[in-house]
Every structure is written in structure tokens, then in C-alpha cells.
Design a protein around this motif. Structure first.
Motif, PDB file in Angstrom:
ATOM      1  N   ILE A   1       0.839  -1.195   0.000  1.00  0.00           N
ATOM      2  CA  ILE A   1       0.000   0.000   0.000  1.00  0.00           C
ATOM      3  C   ILE A   1       0.877   1.249   0.000  1.00  0.00           C
ATOM      4  O   ILE A   1       1.813   1.365   0.790  1.00  0.00           O
ATOM      5  CB  ILE A   1      -0.910   0.019   1.245  1.00  0.00           C
ATOM      6  CG1 ILE A   1      -1.816  -1.217   1.243  1.00  0.00           C
ATOM      7  CG2 ILE A   1      -1.727   1.300   1.313  1.00  0.00           C
ATOM      8  CD1 ILE A   1      -2.416  -1.514   2.586  1.00  0.00           C
ATOM      9  N   PHE A   2       0.561   2.183  -0.885  1.00  0.00           N
ATOM     10  CA  PHE A   2       1.189   3.499  -0.880  1.00  0.00           C
ATOM     11  C   PHE A   2       0.160   4.511  -0.381  1.00  0.00           C
ATOM     12  O   PHE A   2      -1.023   4.415  -0.715  1.00  0.00           O
ATOM     13  CB  PHE A   2       1.644   3.896  -2.282  1.00  0.00           C
ATOM     14  CG  PHE A   2       2.959   3.304  -2.707  1.00  0.00           C
ATOM     15  CD1 PHE A   2       4.094   4.099  -2.823  1.00  0.00           C
ATOM     16  CD2 PHE A   2       3.068   1.949  -2.998  1.00  0.00           C
ATOM     17  CE1 PHE A   2       5.301   3.569  -3.230  1.00  0.00           C
ATOM     18  CE2 PHE A   2       4.272   1.405  -3.399  1.00  0.00           C
ATOM     19  CZ  PHE A   2       5.392   2.214  -3.512  1.00  0.00           C
TER      20      PHE A   2
ATOM     21  N   THR B   1      -1.064   8.193  -0.738  1.00  0.00           N
ATOM     22  CA  THR B   1      -0.912   9.261  -1.705  1.00  0.00           C
ATOM     23  C   THR B   1      -2.231   9.977  -1.916  1.00  0.00           C
ATOM     24  O   THR B   1      -3.308   9.351  -1.839  1.00  0.00           O
ATOM     25  CB  THR B   1      -0.412   8.715  -3.064  1.00  0.00           C
ATOM     26  OG1 THR B   1      -0.557   9.712  -4.082  1.00  0.00           O
ATOM     27  CG2 THR B   1      -1.187   7.475  -3.473  1.00  0.00           C
TER      28      THR B   1
ATOM     29  N   CYS C   1      -3.457  10.747  -4.549  1.00  0.00           N
ATOM     30  CA  CYS C   1      -4.063  10.185  -5.752  1.00  0.00           C
ATOM     31  C   CYS C   1      -4.772   8.863  -5.482  1.00  0.00           C
ATOM     32  O   CYS C   1      -5.358   8.276  -6.394  1.00  0.00           O
ATOM     33  CB  CYS C   1      -2.991   9.946  -6.823  1.00  0.00           C
ATOM     34  SG  CYS C   1      -2.097  11.427  -7.320  1.00  0.00           S
ATOM     35  N   GLY C   2      -4.726   8.394  -4.245  1.00  0.00           N
ATOM     36  CA  GLY C   2      -5.241   7.071  -3.937  1.00  0.00           C
ATOM     37  C   GLY C   2      -6.739   7.013  -3.708  1.00  0.00           C
ATOM     38  O   GLY C   2      -7.447   8.026  -3.670  1.00  0.00           O
TER      39      GLY C   2
ATOM     40  N   GLU D   1       7.738   8.363  -9.444  1.00  0.00           N
ATOM     41  CA  GLU D   1       6.551   7.677  -9.962  1.00  0.00           C
ATOM     42  C   GLU D   1       6.777   6.200 -10.228  1.00  0.00           C
ATOM     43  O   GLU D   1       5.854   5.378 -10.114  1.00  0.00           O
ATOM     44  CB  GLU D   1       6.093   8.371 -11.254  1.00  0.00           C
ATOM     45  CG  GLU D   1       4.767   7.890 -11.804  1.00  0.00           C
ATOM     46  CD  GLU D   1       3.583   8.274 -10.931  1.00  0.00           C
ATOM     47  OE1 GLU D   1       2.523   7.621 -11.059  1.00  0.00           O
ATOM     48  OE2 GLU D   1       3.721   9.226 -10.142  1.00  0.00           O
TER      49      GLU D   1
ATOM     50  N   TYR E   1       5.601   3.410  -7.731  1.00  0.00           N
ATOM     51  CA  TYR E   1       4.201   3.006  -7.619  1.00  0.00           C
ATOM     52  C   TYR E   1       3.895   1.716  -8.376  1.00  0.00           C
ATOM     53  O   TYR E   1       2.815   1.139  -8.198  1.00  0.00           O
ATOM     54  CB  TYR E   1       3.284   4.125  -8.109  1.00  0.00           C
ATOM     55  CG  TYR E   1       3.254   5.310  -7.171  1.00  0.00           C
ATOM     56  CD1 TYR E   1       2.565   5.250  -5.956  1.00  0.00           C
ATOM     57  CD2 TYR E   1       3.920   6.496  -7.488  1.00  0.00           C
ATOM     58  CE1 TYR E   1       2.546   6.325  -5.084  1.00  0.00           C
ATOM     59  CE2 TYR E   1       3.900   7.578  -6.627  1.00  0.00           C
ATOM     60  CZ  TYR E   1       3.215   7.487  -5.430  1.00  0.00           C
ATOM     61  OH  TYR E   1       3.203   8.560  -4.574  1.00  0.00           O
TER      62      TYR E   1
ATOM     63  N   ALA F   1       2.843  -1.054  -6.082  1.00  0.00           N
ATOM     64  CA  ALA F   1       1.621  -0.932  -5.288  1.00  0.00           C
ATOM     65  C   ALA F   1       0.538  -1.917  -5.704  1.00  0.00           C
ATOM     66  O   ALA F   1       0.269  -2.107  -6.891  1.00  0.00           O
ATOM     67  CB  ALA F   1       1.074   0.484  -5.386  1.00  0.00           C
TER      68      ALA F   1
ATOM     69  N   LYS G   1      -2.349  -1.314  -3.908  1.00  0.00           N
ATOM     70  CA  LYS G   1      -3.405  -0.328  -3.678  1.00  0.00           C
ATOM     71  C   LYS G   1      -2.780   0.987  -3.229  1.00  0.00           C
ATOM     72  O   LYS G   1      -1.832   0.986  -2.445  1.00  0.00           O
ATOM     73  CB  LYS G   1      -4.412  -0.817  -2.627  1.00  0.00           C
ATOM     74  CG  LYS G   1      -5.613   0.114  -2.429  1.00  0.00           C
ATOM     75  CD  LYS G   1      -6.515  -0.369  -1.312  1.00  0.00           C
ATOM     76  CE  LYS G   1      -7.345  -1.556  -1.709  1.00  0.00           C
ATOM     77  NZ  LYS G   1      -8.402  -1.209  -2.702  1.00  0.00           N
ATOM     78  N   CYS G   2      -3.323   2.087  -3.734  1.00  0.00           N
ATOM     79  CA  CYS G   2      -2.940   3.420  -3.262  1.00  0.00           C
ATOM     80  C   CYS G   2      -4.126   3.993  -2.501  1.00  0.00           C
ATOM     81  O   CYS G   2      -5.267   3.899  -2.959  1.00  0.00           O
ATOM     82  CB  CYS G   2      -2.578   4.325  -4.433  1.00  0.00           C
ATOM     83  SG  CYS G   2      -1.064   3.839  -5.299  1.00  0.00           S
TER      84      CYS G   2
ATOM     85  N   SER H   1      -5.764   7.260   0.013  1.00  0.00           N
ATOM     86  CA  SER H   1      -5.739   8.631   0.516  1.00  0.00           C
ATOM     87  C   SER H   1      -6.668   8.732   1.716  1.00  0.00           C
ATOM     88  O   SER H   1      -7.777   8.196   1.692  1.00  0.00           O
ATOM     89  CB  SER H   1      -6.200   9.603  -0.567  1.00  0.00           C
ATOM     90  OG  SER H   1      -6.423  10.893  -0.040  1.00  0.00           O
TER      91      SER H   1
ATOM     92  N   SER I   1      -0.501   6.149   7.609  1.00  0.00           N
ATOM     93  CA  SER I   1      -0.448   4.694   7.779  1.00  0.00           C
ATOM     94  C   SER I   1      -0.858   4.283   9.186  1.00  0.00           C
ATOM     95  O   SER I   1      -1.481   3.230   9.379  1.00  0.00           O
ATOM     96  CB  SER I   1       0.954   4.164   7.459  1.00  0.00           C
ATOM     97  OG  SER I   1       1.898   4.545   8.443  1.00  0.00           O
TER      98      SER I   1
END
Length: 246
Positions: free
Chosen positions: A84-85, A87, A89-90, A119, A122, A125, A127-128, A130, A143
Motif C-alpha cells: 500500500i502506498f 498518496t 491520488c489514492g 513515480e 508506484y 503498489a 493499492k494506493c 488517501s 499509515s
């Protein structure tokens, strides 16, 4: 469940993971937590994890090399983690996402800092995510919120197995009002139904209060909430006047 985090400030997790439910989850064996320092996968004297962005611009960007190297080593320590990132954008985080993640055997959170992450990282990942439309200093903070929401859903972590079921958002509604002793405080009385000993009436009152509170405070949740046709009719009746009792 095993949870790994990869960040430039791993000690940020010490207090959160060393207290309360997170601490008990680890002591019971329900959670195996590891915070990794991204700097351990750098190869220069200054342990550099960031650099200037190509094309110019303000701020620094986290380098992809140490992230990939760390990922390879962390993955080699056991079953492949669901990565998981954090971000902007998630996907927006909610209770449904928390439930989905709680069913994974292993999670890896890769936490950004500075202006962002190269970039190319990613591509690792699964899943991203937010937390919302605002900016935090680092991904560690985001997190921690997600980890807390996920771990408390692991079977056996909460003392009362039913407590997570009665909480806000379990079925798309806000939780009903809660009270404890004394029954009367400064003229504010506990609703009499809660003192009646009639569990059926108590359950019905709590459900109605959840509907009222959600309609008043978070009407956006009702579109996808798990409510019956009779409850939807009740909600429609509330629109004719002032909502009371919440």
C-alpha cells in the motif's frame, strides 16, 4: 497478521504501536509489526533517500532505488505482502477498505515524505490510499490511522467480539448515543429506555437513533447504508420536520 512499514522515520510508530490495543494485539500474537528504516537501503555517506526533481520545481522527491531494494528484501522475509502506498491520488479510505485490508495475511505500507515519490515506485503498489483531501507531513501519520482501523478488525484483538459490529460505519450508519453512570447528571438524564432492562426495546431505540443521527449529521452515508424499506420510510418521514432525539 503481519504488517511492515517502510519509511524514513520508523520511530514515529513507537508510541502508537506500543500502547493500548496495538500493544495488546502484538502481545497476543494477533499482530506481528515491523517498522523498517528506508535509509538502511541507501549506499552513500549521507544515507540519502531524496533528490531534486527532473524538470525542476520546488521540494525534493524520494528516490526509487532504495524503495525497490527495500521492497525486495522485505518481501524475501515471508509471504508476499499486499503493498500500500499513501498518496493524495489514492482511493479514499473508509470502513469498507479497512475491512478488505483486515482480511489480508500481510500488509506493507510504503510511506512518502518530502514533495513526493518517484513515480516508478508506484509499480510496486497493490493499492494506493488517501485519507482525505488535505496534506500531511508524511505518510507515516496516514499509515498509523489505517493500521489502527485494520488491526481492531482482526478476530480476537478487541476484548468484546461484538464491539466492532456495533461501531459507527459497520452498516453504513453512525453509531447511536452512548451513556453510563450516573443516570442523572446536572439535570441531563439517560433515556429511560436504556434503564428499562428490555433488550428488544433498547435495540430498537439504538437503531432508530443511528438512523436519526446519520440523517442529521451525515446524510451522504444513507445512499449506500444497509437499511430496510421500513427504515427508509422512517427516514423520509424525518424530512417533514425537525429531527429530534439525536
Amino acid at each position: 497478521m503481519r504488517i511492515d512499514t517502510l519509511s524514513t522515520f520508523p520511530h514515529m510508530y513507537d508510541s502508537v504501536m506500543g500502547e493500548s490495543i496495538m500493544k495488546r494485539a502484538q502481545a497476543s500474537g494477533a499482530l506481528d509489526f515491523h517498522a523498517h528504516d528506508l535509509r538502511d537501503w541507501t549506499h552513500d555517506r549521507h544515507r540519502t533517500t531524496d533528490d531534486d526533481p527532473y524538470g525542476g520545481g520546488q521540494g525534493l522527491v524520494m528516490k526509487c532505488e532504495p524503495i525497490f531494494e527495500a521492497y525486495d528484501d522485505i518481501v524475501a522475509q515471508g509471504a508476499a505482502p499486499y503493498t500500500i502506498f499513501l498518496t493524495p491520488c489514492g482511493e479514499p479510505f473508509d470502513q469498507g477498505v479497512a475491512t478488505e485490508l483486515s482480511e489480508k495475511d500481510r500488509l506493507l505500507f510504503i510511506c512518502g515524505h518530502y514533495e513526493g515519490i518517484d513515480e516508478r515506485a508506484y509499480s510496486l503498489a497493490d493499492k494506493c490510499i488517501s485519507l482525505g483531501d488535505y496534506v500531511l507531513t508524511s505518510g507515516e501519520l496516514a499509515s498509523m490511522v489505517i493500521i489502527d482501523a485494520v488491526v481492531r478488525l482482526i478476530p480476537g484483538v478487541l476484548g468484546d467480539e461484538g464491539s466492532s459490529i456495533d461501531e459507527s460505519f459497520y452498516d453504513g450508519l453512525l453509531e447511536y448515543p452512548q451513556y453510563t453512570r450516573p443516570a442523572n447528571f446536572r439535570g441531563m438524564e439517560v433515556p429511560s429506555v436504556l434503564l428499562s432492562g428490555d433488550h428488544g426495546k433498547v435495540d430498537a431505540w439504538r437503531r432508530q437513533q443511528s438512523l436519526i443521527r446519520t440523517a442529521r449529521l451525515r446524510p451522504d452515508l444513507l445512499e449506500s447504508a444497509n437499511v430496510s424499506q421500513a427504515e427508509r420510510a422512517f427516514l423520509l418521514s424525518l424530512r417533514d420536520g425537525t429531527i429530534e432525539g439525536a
